[in-house]
Design a protein around this motif. Structure first.
Motif, short mmCIF file in Angstrom:
data_model
loop_
_atom_site.label_atom_id
_atom_site.label_comp_id
_atom_site.label_asym_id
_atom_site.label_seq_id
_atom_site.Cartn_x
_atom_site.Cartn_y
_atom_site.Cartn_z
N GLN A 1 0.83 -1.21 0.00
CA GLN A 1 0.00 0.00 0.00
C GLN A 1 0.86 1.26 0.00
O GLN A 1 0.64 2.19 -0.79
CB GLN A 1 -0.93 0.00 1.22
N THR B 1 -5.99 0.76 -3.58
CA THR B 1 -5.78 0.08 -2.30
C THR B 1 -5.73 -1.43 -2.53
O THR B 1 -6.28 -1.95 -3.50
CB THR B 1 -6.91 0.38 -1.29
N THR B 2 -5.08 -2.12 -1.60
CA THR B 2 -5.03 -3.58 -1.70
C THR B 2 -6.43 -4.18 -1.60
O THR B 2 -6.73 -5.16 -2.29
CB THR B 2 -4.14 -4.17 -0.58
#
Length: 385
Positions: free
Chosen positions: A191, A201-202
């Motif tokens: 991230q 974002t992950t």
């Protein structure tokens, strides 16, 4: 690469294009910052990496150890002793003169390895930690064109297995290492050092079914990198390395000068060229080598030789031959083929019963990078008996 520049085919469509540095060296068209993390957290007053005195250019450019010098340093103890090793999936049979590497592992006070299987190398370890396969873990994956994805595991981890990064993170926390980012773990790192710059974002990437575009890709303009200036001391494409010129103590040639890649063994006694650097697709390195279905594709160690050489030696398909170098000999089957030129013997590495790298020379290393000459060893061949 020098010829590409001389002929006007560097930094030009249809020729050699520079790729921005991206995660795990994948050419996906956008930059990532994992090297920022490395330099921010490089240990203060650390000893020089293994191989640094022997391969100073590699150390200057990469600042990481050259593992090819590790067995020598373990056995000799210079410039400082190594008494313990923590490895992730080490395959000692990939090292030239692999018998020397096994002796080095045996001499250690403490050796920890992670792997999917109890490999020949893992058998030397004091502790073997079971690693997850790619089916049991998720990871960030960049793709060409500015695409990215966070894969999902297909199955839950089997037994006590964990991913390599989780093993490292848990050890860092248990040992309370002075590296907060490492202790936070893999997803936090991805991230901060990969995704934040692109507003992704992950968690978002985990929810998609296929890779999605996260970064804009600029259209290439011919010669734009040369006009901007390259990451060299002169800012130019250097046919003569300014870095090497500034360090005469390294004893390296700043110009790309041809040198015979073969070792210095007697060509009359060893008339063939031995190569062990190719990789058999069904058994890359130590992975899956002893899975029965995979092993069935080439169950016996078999050397590929040109049909004309086989006729001269009086051998046919499946006959056994003895391959010898100054370091020893092994006996394998032979496969006559037209896929290798005359005078060359190709043997896939990794077979414990006929280890190709028992024949290779641990001191026949490129002085610039430190990498071994897996494809240029002189050898002799005869029919068994």
């Amino acid at each position: 690469m020098a010829l590409l520049a001389i002929t006007g085919n560097f930094d030009r469509k249809g020729g050699q294009l520079l790729e921005p540095h991206t995660f795990m060296h994948v050419s996906c068209g956008f930059t990532t910052r994992e090297h920022d993390y490395l330099w921010e957290n490089y240990p203060k007053n650390a000893k020089e990496p293994v191989g640094a005195p022997r391969f100073p250019l590699w150390n200057y450019l990469e600042r990481e150890m050259q593992a090819m010098d590790m067995p020598r340093q373990i056995l000799e103890g210079t410039p400082y002793p190594i008494r313990a090793v923590f490895a992730l999936g080490m395959n000692a049979r990939m090292f030239p003169d692999s018998a020397r590497m096994f002796r080095a592992l045996e001499s250690l006070d403490f050796f920890v390895d992670t792997d999917l299987f109890m490999t020949d190398t893992a058998k030397y370890a004091d502790i073997v930690l079971p690693a997850c396969s790619s089916f049991e873990r998720g990871e960030f994956k960049p793709y060409n064109g500015g695409l990215a994805w966070y894969t999902s595991p297909a199955i839950a981890p089997l037994g006590q297995s964990k991913s390599d990064v989780r093993i490292i993170t848990e050890l860092a926390n248990y040992m309370d290492l002075p590296d907060e980012q490492l202790k936070e773990g893999y997803e936090s790192f991805i991230q901060k050092y990969v995704l934040d710059e692109y507003g992704a974002t992950t968690e978002e990437l985990k929810k998609v079914d296929l890779p999605v575009k996260i970064a804009p890709i600029a259209e290439h303009e011919d010669l734009m990198e040369l006009k901007r200036g390259l990451a060299t001391p002169t800012g130019k494409f250097e046919l003569k390395s300014a870095i090497i010129e500034q360090h005469p103590e390294w004893g390296l040639d700043a110009l790309p000068t041809y040198k015979d890649p073969l070792d210095d063994a007697d060509p009359e006694a060893y008339p063939f060229v031995f190569t062990s650097g190719s990789r058999i697709p069904n058994a890359i390195h130590s992975r899956l080598r002893n899975v029965p279905n995979n092993r069935s594709l080439r169950p016996k160690p078999t050397a590929d030789m040109n049909e004309a050489d086989c006729r001269r030696l009086g051998v046919k398909e499946g006959d056994r031959i003895v391959i010898s170098t100054a370091r020893g000999s092994i006996t394998v089957c032979v496969h006559p083929t037209l896929s290798v030129p005359e005078g060359l013997v190709n043997l896939f590495h990794g077979y414990s019963e006929a280890d190709a790298n028992l024949l290779t020379d641990s001191d026949h290393l490129d002085p610039y990078s430190g990498f071994p000459a897996y494809r240029s060893i002189r050898c002799a061949v005869r029919k068994e008996g």
